[in-house]
Design an enzyme around this catalytic site. Structure first.
Site, PDB file in Angstrom:
ATOM      1  N   ASP A   9      30.872  38.469  50.296  1.00 10.16           N
ATOM      2  CA  ASP A   9      31.724  38.895  49.186  1.00 10.16           C
ATOM      3  C   ASP A   9      33.106  38.264  49.301  1.00 10.16           C
ATOM      4  OD1 ASP A   9      30.109  40.936  47.641  1.00 10.16           O
ATOM      5  OD2 ASP A   9      29.930  41.751  49.661  1.00 10.16           O
ATOM      6  N   ASP A  46      31.214  34.602  55.412  1.00  7.39           N
ATOM      7  CA  ASP A  46      31.211  35.908  54.779  1.00  7.39           C
ATOM      8  C   ASP A  46      30.556  35.773  53.403  1.00  7.39           C
ATOM      9  OD1 ASP A  46      31.877  38.650  54.484  1.00  7.39           O
ATOM     10  OD2 ASP A  46      33.657  38.114  53.347  1.00  7.39           O
TER      11      ASP A  46
END
Length: 276
Positions: free
Chosen positions: A18, A16
């Site tokens: 953020d 991922d």
């Protein structure tokens, strides 16, 4: 507690963005080194995000400003996954799209016709300029038989001023008016993991998903048959893990703690990872 991160060799890494690599516009400790290690040791990887607003080129520039250097081909968004899914379902169809450049560009590049009447699909993504007119048109088209697709179920998104309504919130409004629930392509749908793996020739049994959320990153990795690493630099506190009926393969303080394993977890090694 000690658990084996590598029940099989690790060839492919998904992460991922953020809360794992960046927080707002700043790189998190170890993020540039993590990407550099993947590149140095030739590990296939993709950076994933449920954000459908930006194109990979936009996101690459954002990461570069924070000190993380990677090609735009190494970024996989919910917009790209949605466009790929639609192209596999009904190539060359027409779609009414609510979203910004990241989504409209992805849909257009897959050969879809963007229209506002007589469409096969209504595709909802994230935008900072949701309008009553566009939502009303989407409702009418769905009531008229168009299939309802949404990039991701996130109900809020971050901003400097606080949470903003996101795709899931607007989708709920449309569902309330039509009685039709969308098909969400982005995390936690494992479809996004599988399309990402297909893009780089990966296989679930030899891949790892790194994320900061139990309800999207870890869940989608688990359901795609992958091992997972939860880092505690984003949305999930360590005390919250027990609330879920599933567990990540490993829990680490941050992406800096993953860097040594990129080097150590070769296809010929199996190591024990201490979670404490």
């Amino acid at each position: 507690m000690t658990t084996s991160l590598e029940s099989h060799p690790i060839h492919t890494w998904l992460t991922d963005m953020d809360g794992v690599l960046v927080h707002e516009e700043s790189a998190l400790p170890g993020a540039p080194e993590f990407i550099a290690a993947l590149q140095q040791y030739g590990r296939p990887f993709l950076v994933l995000t449920n954000n459908s607003i930006f194109t990979p080129r936009d996101l690459r520039a954002r990461l570069a400003r924070s000190g993380i250097d990677l090609p735009e081909e190494s970024i996989w968004t919910s917009a790209l996954a949605t466009a790929r899914f639609l192209a596999e379902q009904q190539p060359g169809a027409s779609a009414y799209v609510i979203g910004e450049a990241g989504l409209t560009t992805a849909i257009h590049d897959e050969g879809f016709i963007l229209a506002d009447s007589d469409v096969e699909f209504v595709v909802l993504g994230e935008t900072r300029t949701y309008s009553f007119e566009s939502i009303a048109r989407a409702i009418r088209l769905i009531k008229g038989g168009a299939k309802f697709i949404a990039t991701n179920p996130d109900v809020t998104g971050p901003s400097a001023e606080g949470p903003l309504p996101a795709t899931g919130s607007v989708a709920a409004m449309i569902t309330a008016a039509t009685g039709i629930h969308p098909y969400y392509v982005g995390k936690p749908n494992p479809l996004m993991m599988r399309t990402a793996l297909n893009r780089i020739g990966g296989h679930s049994e030899t891949s790892v998903m790194i994320g900061d959320r139990m309800d999207t990153d870890v869940k989608s990795g688990l359901e795609a048959g992958m091992r997972s690493i939860l880092v505690l630099t984003g949305s999930t506190d360590v005390d919250e893990i027990a609330q879920f009926p599933f567990r990540p393969t490993a829990v680490l303080d941050g992406i800096a703690d993953v860097v040594p394993f990129v080097e150590r977890l070769t296809p010929h090694e199996a190591v024990e990872l201490d979670e404490d």
